[in-house]
Design a protein around this motif. Structure first.
Motif, mmCIF file in Angstrom:
data_model
loop_
_atom_site.group_PDB
_atom_site.id
_atom_site.type_symbol
_atom_site.label_atom_id
_atom_site.label_comp_id
_atom_site.label_asym_id
_atom_site.label_seq_id
_atom_site.Cartn_x
_atom_site.Cartn_y
_atom_site.Cartn_z
ATOM 1 N N SER A 203 -35.725 -16.022 32.551
ATOM 2 C CA SER A 203 -34.791 -15.097 33.196
ATOM 3 C C SER A 203 -33.369 -15.600 33.139
ATOM 4 N N LEU A 204 -33.196 -16.935 33.072
ATOM 5 C CA LEU A 204 -31.856 -17.497 33.010
ATOM 6 C C LEU A 204 -31.239 -17.350 31.622
ATOM 7 N N VAL A 205 -32.082 -17.422 30.577
ATOM 8 C CA VAL A 205 -31.595 -17.273 29.203
ATOM 9 C C VAL A 205 -32.352 -16.131 28.544
ATOM 10 N N PRO A 206 -32.003 -14.875 28.877
ATOM 11 C CA PRO A 206 -32.742 -13.726 28.363
ATOM 12 C C PRO A 206 -32.594 -13.537 26.864
ATOM 13 N N SER A 207 -31.571 -14.161 26.250
ATOM 14 C CA SER A 207 -31.362 -13.967 24.813
ATOM 15 C C SER A 207 -32.406 -14.700 23.978
ATOM 16 N N LEU A 208 -33.117 -15.670 24.566
ATOM 17 C CA LEU A 208 -34.121 -16.428 23.823
ATOM 18 C C LEU A 208 -35.444 -15.685 23.837
ATOM 19 N N SER A 209 -36.203 -15.841 22.752
ATOM 20 C CA SER A 209 -37.517 -15.204 22.701
ATOM 21 C C SER A 209 -38.492 -15.939 23.610
ATOM 22 N N GLU A 210 -39.593 -15.275 23.856
ATOM 23 C CA GLU A 210 -40.598 -15.846 24.766
ATOM 24 C C GLU A 210 -41.170 -17.144 24.219
ATOM 25 N N LEU A 211 -41.408 -17.200 22.907
ATOM 26 C CA LEU A 211 -41.991 -18.404 22.317
ATOM 27 C C LEU A 211 -41.012 -19.571 22.375
ATOM 28 N N THR A 212 -39.717 -19.292 22.140
ATOM 29 C CA THR A 212 -38.718 -20.356 22.225
ATOM 30 C C THR A 212 -38.608 -20.897 23.641
ATOM 31 N N VAL A 213 -38.595 -19.969 24.607
ATOM 32 C CA VAL A 213 -38.544 -20.386 26.010
ATOM 33 C C VAL A 213 -39.772 -21.227 26.356
ATOM 34 N N LEU A 214 -40.931 -20.811 25.838
ATOM 35 C CA LEU A 214 -42.155 -21.549 26.102
ATOM 36 C C LEU A 214 -42.077 -22.962 25.533
ATOM 37 N N ALA A 215 -41.559 -23.083 24.309
ATOM 38 C CA ALA A 215 -41.468 -24.397 23.679
ATOM 39 C C ALA A 215 -40.472 -25.293 24.407
ATOM 40 N N VAL A 216 -39.269 -24.760 24.656
ATOM 41 C CA VAL A 216 -38.244 -25.555 25.329
ATOM 42 C C VAL A 216 -38.668 -25.920 26.747
ATOM 43 N N GLY A 217 -39.222 -24.912 27.447
ATOM 44 C CA GLY A 217 -39.675 -25.177 28.807
ATOM 45 C C GLY A 217 -40.790 -26.202 28.857
ATOM 46 N N ALA A 360 -54.314 -24.293 16.725
ATOM 47 C CA ALA A 360 -53.935 -23.613 17.963
ATOM 48 C C ALA A 360 -52.492 -23.119 17.892
ATOM 49 N N LEU A 361 -51.604 -23.975 17.376
ATOM 50 C CA LEU A 361 -50.201 -23.562 17.261
ATOM 51 C C LEU A 361 -50.032 -22.411 16.272
ATOM 52 N N TYR A 362 -50.774 -22.474 15.166
ATOM 53 C CA TYR A 362 -50.704 -21.393 14.196
ATOM 54 C C TYR A 362 -51.210 -20.083 14.804
ATOM 55 N N GLY A 363 -52.289 -20.173 15.580
ATOM 56 C CA GLY A 363 -52.823 -18.973 16.218
ATOM 57 C C GLY A 363 -51.845 -18.358 17.189
ATOM 58 N N VAL A 364 -51.178 -19.198 17.992
ATOM 59 C CA VAL A 364 -50.180 -18.681 18.936
ATOM 60 C C VAL A 364 -49.021 -18.034 18.186
ATOM 61 N N ASN A 365 -48.557 -18.710 17.137
ATOM 62 C CA ASN A 365 -47.445 -18.179 16.346
ATOM 63 C C ASN A 365 -47.814 -16.835 15.702
ATOM 64 N N TYR A 372 -42.099 -19.446 13.579
ATOM 65 C CA TYR A 372 -41.679 -20.742 14.088
ATOM 66 C C TYR A 372 -42.432 -21.858 13.361
ATOM 67 N N PRO A 373 -41.857 -23.052 13.310
ATOM 68 C CA PRO A 373 -42.477 -24.168 12.564
ATOM 69 C C PRO A 373 -43.690 -24.740 13.290
ATOM 70 N N TRP A 374 -44.802 -24.009 13.225
ATOM 71 C CA TRP A 374 -46.026 -24.471 13.874
ATOM 72 C C TRP A 374 -46.568 -25.740 13.244
ATOM 73 N N TYR A 375 -46.096 -26.061 12.053
ATOM 74 C CA TYR A 375 -46.603 -27.214 11.301
ATOM 75 C C TYR A 375 -45.870 -28.513 11.646
ATOM 76 N N VAL A 376 -44.984 -28.495 12.655
ATOM 77 C CA VAL A 376 -44.220 -29.692 13.019
ATOM 78 C C VAL A 376 -45.112 -30.902 13.318
ATOM 79 N N PRO A 377 -46.276 -30.738 14.009
ATOM 80 C CA PRO A 377 -47.111 -31.912 14.283
ATOM 81 C C PRO A 377 -47.582 -32.660 13.047
ATOM 82 N N THR A 378 -47.461 -32.063 11.851
ATOM 83 C CA THR A 378 -47.895 -32.788 10.650
ATOM 84 C C THR A 378 -47.044 -34.026 10.384
#
Length: 571
Positions: A203-217, A360-365, A372-378
């Motif tokens: 709610s504080l940064v409405p310009s960000l997408s839900e997935l970005t907020v989820l990752a940053v949060g 799991a990350l690929y499925g969420v994406n 989004y770069p779901w492959y970062v854990p590689t």
């Protein structure tokens, strides 16, 4: 003997706090209604009820004080108590493991203390005295030790045991205990309480997408949880180990610790089951370690307090090992690692975990339609072989003439030192995955409190043939140790001029001599499986008893009995 007279007002205040508060709230909220219904009589009725409850509580505590009696006899500790129903208990002194004294700030001001008597065969307090003077509590602690040794002294200060200070925690070491502490109970609680932070951030940064907020949060929440957990762990550790002192008498250790709640307890040498040296990466980096001492079904200061099992909360490694050798002498470690091929198993295990995370990350994406770069854990792939190597490096076992020693764990490396005569059960397990790699795990069970929580000493992922030889060797050495102890005790009992504390000394320092059993050897085809002396990962929790066996440790009737009441039975 009677309780301290000051125990009456303290117990009244202790119990009346919440009760009186509830009654006062009820009185304030209901007084108006009573006054309207009954006039002044209603108000007097409410006050009368409150006074009756308070006087009843005071009367009960006075009766409890008058009817509570205890007596220390030559071989039992007797307690007679009960207001409405009388209860008499006789606790054999031979079964008393520890006599612990605790005092909070108010109790120290009033010079009273709580005394807990812990016995073998359970993790709960057998008897609790609430409350006696601190001087009387110390007298009981000393007198119980004397009576168990067969002495008849009354425990006055003039006959106080000679004590030798083994360890005192300096201010610098106390600060290090706090800095190197991390309370693992906090992350889950904080994560639950902070679970609403992501919607707030969104709610504080409405310009960000839900997935970005989820990752940053999620990242911010993880960092906050770690910092808060470290802070809480540091504060709790300092409160628990302030003023820590460890000393020894003829046949027991005595410790003092605590700032708000002060603990003063005893650990009999002949009740010690296992010594554990604990190190995390930070402690190893700076050369520090923790020493834990366990007795049968009990650990010093047990009862849910943080780090309560630590006998030495923090000291240099060489100092910790020297203190451990003062308690039960053992040699220099020379560990045998698992076979080197087992590192490939660890690599496979980590790759499976990493694959599940990526899926799991690929499925969420995919579900959210993002790019989004779901492959970062590689990026962790190069670390997998390194992690597998360190997992292997920090595992091993070693045998000397009197002990079996195991080492497991990287993040919390635990080196467990178990005397042969303390072994309760030997379990040889092999999961379906271990059978594929031709390895097994040998678990050495004792009567210690950590054993009750499935945290036994274990030689994990060793060669299958070597596991069988190790179990056979431990079975034989257990029998020889029990026979040797029985002969030593019989010899002591037949010597009228022997020292009363000799049995405790024998159990600590008695030698069993050389055995005819060969040391377990590595499979000749595994010539690369070398010994090591420096470093070892947690016991593999996956070693469920898929193909387990129990060691047959039965002994002849005339030799099986151990000299102490908590001596391990064999199965």
């Amino acid at each position: 003997m009677k309780l301290s007279p000051l125990s009456v007002p303290y117990r009244v205040a202790q119990k009346a706090g919440s009760l009186v508060f509830s009654l006062v709230v009820l009185f304030l909220t209901g007084a108006t209604g009573l006054q309207q219904a009954f006039g002044a009589a209603g108000l007097l009725l409410a006050v009368g009820v409150l006074l009756v409850v308070v006087f009843a509580l005071v009367g009960y505590e006075v009766a409890y004080y008058r009817r509570y009696e205890y007596e220390l006899t030559a071989d039992t500790f007797d307690i007679r108590s009960g207001v409405f129903s009388r209860r008499t208990r006789e606790i054999p002194l031979g079964r008393i493991q520890n006599v612990d004294i605790s005092r909070n700030v108010v109790q120290r001001f009033l010079d009273i203390a709580a005394v807990d008597f812990e016995t073998a065969g359970g993790s709960e307090t057998e008897a609790a005295i609430r409350y006696v003077s601190f001087e009387e509590a110390k007298r009981l602690q000393r007198a119980v030790g004397r009576r168990k040794r067969g002495e008849t002294g009354d425990g006055d200060d003039s006959t106080a045991d000679r004590t030798e200070l083994l360890f005192a925690l300096s201010d610098r070491e106390l600060a290090l205990v706090g800095l190197l502490s991390f309370d693992l109970r906090i992350p889950g609680i904080v994560a639950f309480l902070a679970s609403s932070s992501v919607p707030i951030l969104s709610s504080l940064v409405p310009s960000l997408s839900e997935l970005t907020v989820l990752a940053v949060g999620g990242v911010l929440l993880a960092v906050a949880i770690l910092l808060f957990s470290w802070l809480v762990g540091a504060v709790v550790a300092v409160l628990n180990y302030y003023g820590f002192r460890l000393s020894q008498t003829t046949d027991e250790l005595r410790y003092e610790r605590g700032l708000v709640q002060r603990y003063d307890g005893s650990i009999p040498f002949d009740k010690v089951q296992t010594l554990t040296v604990e190190e995390n990466p930070l402690k190893r980096r700076f050369g520090y370690a923790t020493l834990a001492i366990e007795t049968a079904g009990y650990a010093p200061g047990q009862g849910g307090s943080y780090g309560s099992e630590a006998a030495v909360p923090l000291a240099r490694v060489d100092r910790v090992l020297a203190l451990a050798r003062d308690i039960d002498e053992f040699g220099e470690f020379d560990f045998r690692r698992p076979p080197k091929r087992i590192r490939r198993r660890y690599v496979g295990r980590y790759l499976i975990v990493l694959g599940i995370l990526l899926a799991a990350l690929y499925g969420v994406n995919y579900a959210l339609g993002g790019s989004y770069p779901w492959y970062v854990p590689t990026v962790a792939l190069p670390l997998v072989p390194v992690a597998a190597h360190y997992k292997w490096k920090h595992r091993g076992y070693w045998l000397d003439e009197r002990h079996v020693v195991t080492r497991n764990g990287f993040w919390n490396r635990q080196t467990r030192i178990v005397p042969y005569h303390r072994i309760q059960t030997l379990v040889d397990t092999q999961t379906i995955f271990q059978r594929r790699w031709r390895v097994a795990t040998v678990t050495i069970d004792t009567a210690g409190s950590r054993s009750l929580a499935a945290r036994d000493a274990a030689a994990v992922d060793i060669d299958r043939d070597e596991a069988e030889r190790l179990r056979s060797t431990l079975e034989t050495r257990l029998q020889e140790a029990l026979v040797a102890r029985r002969r030593e005790v019989d010899a002591d009992e037949s010597d009228d001029g022997s020292d009363n504390g000799s049995e405790g000394e024998v159990s600590r320092n008695g030698e069993y001599g050389e055995t005819s059993v060969d040391e377990p050897r590595h499979n000749e085809t595994e010539s690369e499986d070398s010994t090591y002396t420096d470093d070892s990962t947690p016991a593999d929790n996956s070693t469920q008893a898929d193909n387990s066996t129990q060691a047959d440790n039965s002994t002849p009737a005339d030799d099986a009995e151990s000299p102490s009441d908590d001596s391990p039975s064999t199965t």
